[in-house]
Design a protein around this motif. Structure first.
Motif, mmCIF file in Angstrom:
data_model
loop_
_atom_site.group_PDB
_atom_site.id
_atom_site.type_symbol
_atom_site.label_atom_id
_atom_site.label_comp_id
_atom_site.label_asym_id
_atom_site.label_seq_id
_atom_site.Cartn_x
_atom_site.Cartn_y
_atom_site.Cartn_z
ATOM 1 N N LEU A 358 -179.479 64.874 6.309
ATOM 2 C CA LEU A 358 -179.103 65.475 7.586
ATOM 3 C C LEU A 358 -178.651 64.378 8.534
ATOM 4 C CD1 LEU A 358 -182.181 67.869 8.188
ATOM 5 C CD2 LEU A 358 -179.940 68.518 7.274
ATOM 6 N N VAL A 359 -177.895 64.795 9.560
ATOM 7 C CA VAL A 359 -177.488 63.847 10.597
ATOM 8 C C VAL A 359 -177.733 64.513 11.938
ATOM 9 C CG1 VAL A 359 -175.587 62.515 11.599
ATOM 10 C CG2 VAL A 359 -175.638 62.957 9.139
ATOM 11 N N TRP A 360 -178.247 63.751 12.830
ATOM 12 C CA TRP A 360 -178.386 64.269 14.184
ATOM 13 C C TRP A 360 -177.304 63.584 15.020
ATOM 14 C CZ3 TRP A 360 -182.187 67.907 15.385
ATOM 15 C CH2 TRP A 360 -182.115 68.382 16.702
ATOM 16 N N GLU A 361 -176.275 64.368 15.451
ATOM 17 C CA GLU A 361 -175.213 63.800 16.290
ATOM 18 C C GLU A 361 -175.610 64.086 17.722
ATOM 19 O OE1 GLU A 361 -172.501 62.317 15.096
ATOM 20 O OE2 GLU A 361 -172.426 62.998 13.000
ATOM 21 N N ASN A 362 -175.911 63.035 18.444
ATOM 22 C CA ASN A 362 -176.399 63.307 19.782
ATOM 23 C C ASN A 362 -175.324 63.486 20.819
ATOM 24 O OD1 ASN A 362 -179.088 63.921 20.236
ATOM 25 N ND2 ASN A 362 -179.646 61.938 19.343
ATOM 26 N N ASN A 363 -174.533 62.471 21.005
ATOM 27 C CA ASN A 363 -173.438 62.629 21.961
ATOM 28 C C ASN A 363 -172.133 62.521 21.214
ATOM 29 O OD1 ASN A 363 -174.723 62.994 24.555
ATOM 30 N ND2 ASN A 363 -175.600 60.979 24.081
ATOM 31 N N TYR A 364 -171.596 63.681 20.952
ATOM 32 C CA TYR A 364 -170.380 63.702 20.159
ATOM 33 C C TYR A 364 -169.238 63.116 20.960
ATOM 34 C CZ TYR A 364 -166.085 65.401 18.323
ATOM 35 O OH TYR A 364 -164.806 65.473 17.895
ATOM 36 N N ASN A 382 -173.204 68.756 23.275
ATOM 37 C CA ASN A 382 -174.604 68.419 23.545
ATOM 38 C C ASN A 382 -175.402 68.059 22.302
ATOM 39 O OD1 ASN A 382 -174.606 68.705 26.344
ATOM 40 N ND2 ASN A 382 -174.554 70.929 26.085
ATOM 41 N N GLY A 383 -174.678 67.802 21.233
ATOM 42 C CA GLY A 383 -175.376 67.369 20.040
ATOM 43 C C GLY A 383 -175.548 68.475 19.013
ATOM 44 N N VAL A 384 -175.593 68.070 17.753
ATOM 45 C CA VAL A 384 -175.811 69.022 16.660
ATOM 46 C C VAL A 384 -176.708 68.384 15.609
ATOM 47 C CG1 VAL A 384 -173.604 70.239 16.784
ATOM 48 C CG2 VAL A 384 -173.792 68.188 15.374
ATOM 49 N N LEU A 385 -177.369 69.256 14.867
ATOM 50 C CA LEU A 385 -178.030 68.814 13.641
ATOM 51 C C LEU A 385 -177.182 69.344 12.504
ATOM 52 C CD1 LEU A 385 -180.467 67.516 12.211
ATOM 53 C CD2 LEU A 385 -181.484 69.802 12.135
ATOM 54 N N ARG A 386 -176.644 68.438 11.709
ATOM 55 C CA ARG A 386 -175.733 68.903 10.659
ATOM 56 C C ARG A 386 -176.096 68.290 9.309
ATOM 57 N NH1 ARG A 386 -171.883 65.205 9.126
ATOM 58 N NH2 ARG A 386 -171.743 63.336 10.425
ATOM 59 N N PRO A 387 -175.692 68.984 8.238
ATOM 60 C CA PRO A 387 -175.984 68.436 6.912
ATOM 61 C C PRO A 387 -174.928 67.418 6.526
ATOM 62 C CG PRO A 387 -174.857 70.526 6.678
ATOM 63 C CD PRO A 387 -174.995 70.290 8.160
ATOM 64 N N THR A 388 -175.300 66.418 5.778
ATOM 65 C CA THR A 388 -174.284 65.552 5.177
ATOM 66 C C THR A 388 -173.740 66.291 3.961
ATOM 67 O OG1 THR A 388 -175.905 64.567 3.725
ATOM 68 C CG2 THR A 388 -175.535 63.484 5.846
ATOM 69 N N GLU A 389 -172.747 65.734 3.333
ATOM 70 C CA GLU A 389 -172.210 66.380 2.127
ATOM 71 C C GLU A 389 -173.305 66.477 1.059
ATOM 72 O OE1 GLU A 389 -168.105 65.383 0.962
ATOM 73 O OE2 GLU A 389 -168.972 64.979 -1.015
ATOM 74 N N LYS A 390 -174.070 65.406 0.942
ATOM 75 C CA LYS A 390 -175.189 65.395 -0.011
ATOM 76 C C LYS A 390 -176.251 66.438 0.372
ATOM 77 C CE LYS A 390 -179.091 62.238 -0.602
ATOM 78 N NZ LYS A 390 -179.588 60.869 -0.450
#
Ligand SMILES: Nc1nc2c(ncn2[C@@H]2O[C@H](COP(=O)(O)OP(=O)(O)O)[C@@H](O)[C@H]2O)c(=O)[nH]1
Ligand SMILES: C[S@@+](CC[C@H](N)C(=O)[O-])C[C@H]1O[C@@H](n2cnc3c(N)ncnc32)[C@H](O)[C@@H]1O
Ligand code: SF4
Ligand SMILES: [Mg+2]
Lengths: 404, 675
Positions: A358-364, A382-390
């Motif tokens: 997972l990746v937490w993108e805070n300030n896109y 305002n940020g997202v929690l997103r999955p990596t490809e893996k």
């Protein structure tokens, strides 16, 4: 968003467990009247007159077997009851038989502006095994004609992970498909659904599923080749180029309301007066559904309130199936202002972040075409929690672990 | 009265195992359950009110009230029947009870003796084969006490104590089977107690009976005077009338003195829901009465006698020297009744009888609830079960891998299996039972020693080097009797289990008796099963304690991603490590599901890795498509998955489902459960 279900098909595909019935001569008139009455009933019941509808989706079953005039009247009804802007996405699913292809122009002219074709395979033997009633030649032709009519707004489905399919078979088939594709394609791993003829064969051992390793290989190559053709995997099985993602489907995943009309259709709607979300489910059998529509105006079977946990879990579950993931803003919006971080098991989340799932993108800040879609740039500020490809490849393992 | 379904369950569970187990399971069930088959409800009432005589009894004893003072020691015989399983002990006991009119000979009752009216009237089971009979012989009335003996090696100590309460025994041998391992083991126990032994050859009605051959076997194996043997058929009744005269003639009366201070010998006990702990005692000297204050020589605890009586349907009170019967005193739990203990009047201590040992567990296992939330409920269940069974020892144990649980000590593996089964079936327990461990002994340089019951107690390398002088393991003396043609394969088996042959004798032309010294650890696994399969079921086996022997034992760890899993550690002999290490790693790699991370399974001794298996990381698990009706299904599944994850045991990054432990531990990695 409105989903309209057309439950009839010409032939029965071995893998399909959708709510569909083989009926070459359905009662078009009764179907039409019932669908229209459900729409009107909805508007009245939930006081939705004039609400803006961004997307209409005719799914099935095989809606391309319906009469264009039926859909025309439905679209007219929608336009009258709601507000249907001219840039609304109006999609129809279709099967690529030559007879149906001939009707595509008609469908386009009554207002349908996006077409989703069920190709499933480009191999005639495979098509037979899957129970499809068209050839690969017809399919390729259908794609070409559709592009002529619908332009960039054409997509089609393929199924991989079929018995005996090798990585090389799939590589070639997928490349051929991408050569003729417009800017969207759906690539599904074959799922063995209960109650289908395929399932029965599987239980009897007549159908053998590829090994987990083989399936992982097929999935990997799918990502590799679509990338080469400039497609972005924006959801587990959906790939787009040129920002031509499916607005309708994305709406499901991002928590929007949608009305479900027609036999067996599911819907989700927020009732502001009750500050709650509901799931609606229509009666399954067309005859019963029509009868109920005729008697009461709508063919509802179930109407249930979603718990707040349901709403939140759904946002997490579907959000993490998309590459953008779950924007904080969206989560807050649909969950009575709860913060995503407060809802998730952050110890687990952090572990998965550390391990590259997972990746937490805070300030896109910058646009990364691997996972961003233009339309969502604001939502992800305002940020997202997103999955990596893996992470996306194993997201079914991850989701239950990050929820309490 | 309830008859326990567990009896049948156990039978089917261990169905085609050795018949030793089959029979003994019944014995243990009976032992543990018998209190439930008895109605003590009117016990007290009966003690003050004479009973009415049963109409249908063919009793040879017409008295309603028996005055025990009419039975001085010379009119009493205390005896037992010892036999290999299925040689007819129960059948013979029933015949004797019928003959003396103690129970009805109504044939309908034969298989349902538990439900006899006498039991209901008197409140005490007569079927439990310890019971008293009245018999007239040569114009004299005799009180004959038939004392039951347990039938499994797990209960060897108790057998010896039961025999210590007798002056003689009937050595019962099936005339078509001949002497079997348990016949031998029991014979020597009786012999060592100095009992008079009456050989009885049973089942002479069978076409395959060879009584003369069996008599020769007895003569050559036991060097026993066989001039006074009796040939019978317990089933058809042939020769039964000769038994009791032989008992009276050949077995000496108890030698107690009624005028000496009280000396009572406890040889059996059980817990009853209504009246509490019931003890069976033999009054060696003196006299015991209701209301007496007595004391245990072992624990020095004081008790008041609430009720006493003999195991007989008729009304009888007070116990004189020579008599045998039940004593109910103010004992709270069965663990206070130490088999082999001596009791005396509080102010009158006497020299205790020799041979007493506190209950000694020979097999220990960790028991853990599958669901950690079940701990306190199961703790209660275990307490309840141990109330009934004083020979189980329980200690709390905490495992990093499995959470809170118990380390339970059993007399043997059968005992353990029965306990486990009762816990599972009667108390609805979902449990994981670790590989059983025998008690090893650590001898320190300073001369002290310590018993360890758990691989976690095994000394670490530092301690080994600096403090330990040697390690010892418990040994047993195994007796194996088998037809000659299986000798080769059975000797191979014993050899592979580190057995050392001590002797072998031909009992006749074709039957051989072998004696082995074998580590106990080797027979608590699947030795029984193997022996049976290597001998087509013909070998019989029994063993006795043989003390400790120096041994090269080591602790084998199971590591998952380099972290040791305490619940899977084992103490092994060095020679087994390579084989077991490989097998375990392999088996674990089959039961641990694929994970998000690579799983490395290693078995190791000290720093040395014995075997290694890897489970590669999961590459893909994602639903392809999820619309409409799939959504609700998916949400429901999610709830289930969330629950499932909570029950996972974490070893670093790796999740071990309880099921993996369960599958690993129950598919033959050490427990004696079926394969
Ligand atoms: N034919 C025959 N069978 C017998 C005789 N005595 C006992 N049996 C049978 O042998 C089996 C075992 O008897 P049982 O009394 O339970 O043996 P135990 O295990 O020593 O108590 C039963 O099926 C009995 O019916 C006998 O004298 N003749
Ligand atoms: C329900 S169908 C409806 C559209 C149209 N009737 C057709 O068959 O093309 C929508 C798509 O779902 C996919 N699909 C249906 N069942 C599936 C299964 N068992 N496994 C994988 N994909 C499946 C197919 O690719 C199909 O085109
Ligand atoms: S896959 Fe499409 S055409 Fe085939 S049965 Fe299902 S809905 Fe009908
Ligand atoms: Mg018996």
């Amino acid at each position: 968003m409105i989903y309209i279900h057309w439950p009839f098909c010409k032939s029965k595909c071995t893998y399909c467990n959708f709510n569909k019935y083989i009926d070459p001569n359905p009662d078009h008139k009764r179907m039409k009247n019932s669908l229209i009455s459900e729409i009107k009933h909805y508007v009245q019941k939930y006081d939705m007159k004039g609400r803006i509808i961004h997307s209409v989706y005719f799914g099935g079953g095989t809606p391309s077997l319906a009469l264009p005039s039926t859909f025309e009247e439905i679209l007219n009804t929608i336009a009258n009851e709601f507000t249907l802007p001219s840039n609304a996405e109006i999609t129809m699913e279709g099967n690529p038989t030559s007879t149906e292809t001939r009707k595509l122009q008609n469908f386009h002219s009554i207002g349908i502006n996006r077409l989703s074709l069920g190709l499933q395979s480009l191999d005639d033997i495979e098509l037979k095994r899957l129970g499809r009633d068209h050839t690969s030649k017809e399919a390729i032709n259908a794609v070409k004609e559709s592009i002529e009519i619908f332009g960039e707004n054409v997509t089609f489905d393929l199924i991989f992970g079929r018995e005996g399919q090798t990585v090389d078979d799939w590589r070639i088939e997928l490349k051929n498909a991408l050569e003729i594709a417009s800017n969207h394609i759906s690539l599904y791993e074959l799922t063995i659904k209960r109650g289908t003829p395929l399932y029965k064969d599987f239980i009897k051992g007549k159908f053998k599923k590829p090994s987990p390793d083989k399936l992982a290989d097929l999935y990997d190559i799918t990502l590799e080749i679509t990338k080469k053709y400039g497609f972005q995997q924006y959801e587990v099985s959906n790939f787009q180029r040129n920002e031509k993602y499916s607005k309708h489907n994305y709406g499901y995943w991002s928590g929007l309301d949608y009305l479900g009309i027609g036999p067996g259709a599911h819907g989700r709607l927020t009732v502001p007066s009750k500050e709650a979300r509901f799931r609606t489910i229509r009666r399954l059998y067309p005859e019963e559904w029509m009868k109920q529509c005729e008697e009461t105006g709508e063919g509802i079977a179930k109407y249930e309130q979603m718990s707040s946990a349901d709403v939140r879990n759904e946002l997490v579950l579907f959000g993490l199936r998309t590459r953008i993931g779950i924007p904080r803003t969206r989560f807050r919006k649909y969950s009575l202002d709860q913060e995503l971080e407060k809802y998730l098991n952050m110890e687990q989340v952090n572990k998965f972040i550390e391990d590259g799932f997972l990746v937490w993108e805070n300030n896109y800040t910058k646009y990364d075409k691997e996972w961003v879609l233009n339309d969502f740039r604001e939502e992800i500020q305002n940020g997202v929690l997103r999955p990596t490809e893996k992470g996306l490849a194993v997201i079914d393992e991850i989701v239950p672990r990050i929820l309490y | 009265m309830i008859s326990r379904p567990i009896l049948f369950n156990i039978r089917s569970h261990i169905n085609n195992k050795s018949y030793i187990i089959h029979r003994n399971t019944l014995y243990i069930s009976k032992r543990i359950n018998r209190s439930l088959n008895i109605n003590y409800g009117n016990l007290f009432r009966n003690a003050v009110r004479p009973l009415q005589k049963r109409g249908h009894s063919s009793s040879s004893n017409p008295n309603k009230n028996i005055d025990l003072s009419k039975f001085p020691a010379e009119n009493i015989r205390n005896f037992s029947i010892i036999a290999h399983v299925d040689h007819g002990k129960s059948t013979l006991a029933d015949r004797l009870l019928e003959l003396t009119g103690t129970i009805s000979s109504n044939h309908l009752h034969q298989q349902v003796l538990d439900k006899l009216t006498v039991e209901r009237e008197r409140g005490i089971t007569v079927k439990a084969q310890t019971c008293s009979m009245f018999y007239e012989y040569k114009n004299k009335d005799y009180l004959l006490n038939l004392i039951d003996t347990p039938g499994h090696v797990d209960f060897n100590y108790e057998v010896s104590r039961s025999l210590a309460a007798c002056q003689g025994t009937i050595l019962l041998v099936d005339s078509s089977q001949g002497i079997q391992a348990q016949t031998v083991a029991n014979f020597f126990l009786a012999f060592n107690e100095g009992l008079a032994i009456i050989p009885v050859i049973n089942k002479i009605d069978l076409p395959t009976a060879e009584p003369d051959r069996v008599i020769n076997q007895i003569e050559s194996t036991f060097e026993l005077d066989v001039s006074l043997y009796v040939k019978i058929s317990a089933k058809s009744g042939i020769g039964i009338d000769k038994i009791l005269p032989a008992v009276i003639e050949k077995i000496p009366p108890p030698s107690g003195d009624i005028n000496k201070p009280l000396k009572a010998f406890l040889f059996d006990s059980w817990y009853d829901t209504y009246v509490g702990v019931v003890c069976l005692m033999a009054i060696v000297d003196g006299k015991l009465q209701k209301g007496d204050k007595i004391m245990s020589a072992y624990s020095e605890k004081k008790y008041e006698v609430i009720d006493i009586g003999i195991m007989h349907p008729e009304q009888v009170i007070t116990g004189h020297a020579g008599q045998v019967g039940y004593v109910i005193c103010s004992m709270k739990v069965a663990t206070e009744a130490h088999i082999g203990d001596t009791f005396y009047h509080i102010k009158n201590p006497v020299e205790p009888l020799p041979g007493f040992e506190p209950a000694k567990s020979m097999v220990f296992a960790g028991v853990f609830p599958t669901d950690t939330n079940e701990f306190s409920r199961l703790d209660e269940s275990i307490t309840k079960l141990t109330l009934n069974d004083a020979s189980v020892s329980v200690q709390k144990e905490t495992s990093t891998a499995l959470g809170q649980g118990w380390r339970i000590g059993f007399l043997g593996t059968l005992h353990m299996d029965v306990f486990r089964q009762r816990l599972e079936e009667e108390h609805d327990a979902n449990i994981i039972v670790t590989r059983p461990t025998v008690p090893y002994k650590i001898i320190y340089r300073d001369g002290t020693s310590k018993l360890i019951r758990n691989p976690t107690e095994f000394p670490d390398p530092m301690e080994m080097q600096n403090k330990v002088s040697e390690l010892q393991e418990p040994m047993v003396l195994a007796t194996i009797i088998l037809p000659e043609e299986y000798m080769g394969s059975v000797m191979d088996l014993c050899g592979s289990r580190r057995g050392e042959q001590l002797e072998y004798n031909y009992m006749d032309e074709s039957r051989v008796m072998m004696k082995y010294s074998i580590p106990l650890a080797e027979i608590v696994t699947d030795f029984h099963d193997e022996l049976k399969s290597k001998s087509s079921g013909y070998a019989s086996f029994d063993y006795e304690d043989m003390g400790y022997q120096t041994s090269d034992i080591v602790k084998m760890n199971v590591l998952i991603n380099k972290k040791p899993v305490d619940a899977l550690a084992a103490i092994l002999h060095r020679s087994q490590v390579a084989h077991v290490g490989r097998e375990w790693a392999k088996k674990l790699s089959e039961v641990i599901p694929k994970q998000l991370y690579e799983v490395i399974i290693q078995t190791a001794v000290g720093g040395k890795v014995i075997a290694r298996e890897t489970i590669s990381a999961m590459r893909k698990n994602v639903t392809a498509k999820c619309y409409g009706g799939d959504v609700t299904r998916k949400m429901k599944l999610l709830e289930k998955q969330k629950e499932g994850k909570k029950k996972m045991k974490m070893i670093g990054n790796i999740e071990l489902p309880q099921k993996a432990f369960y599958d690993f531990l129950s598919t033959g990695s050490g427990t004696s459960k079926k394969k």
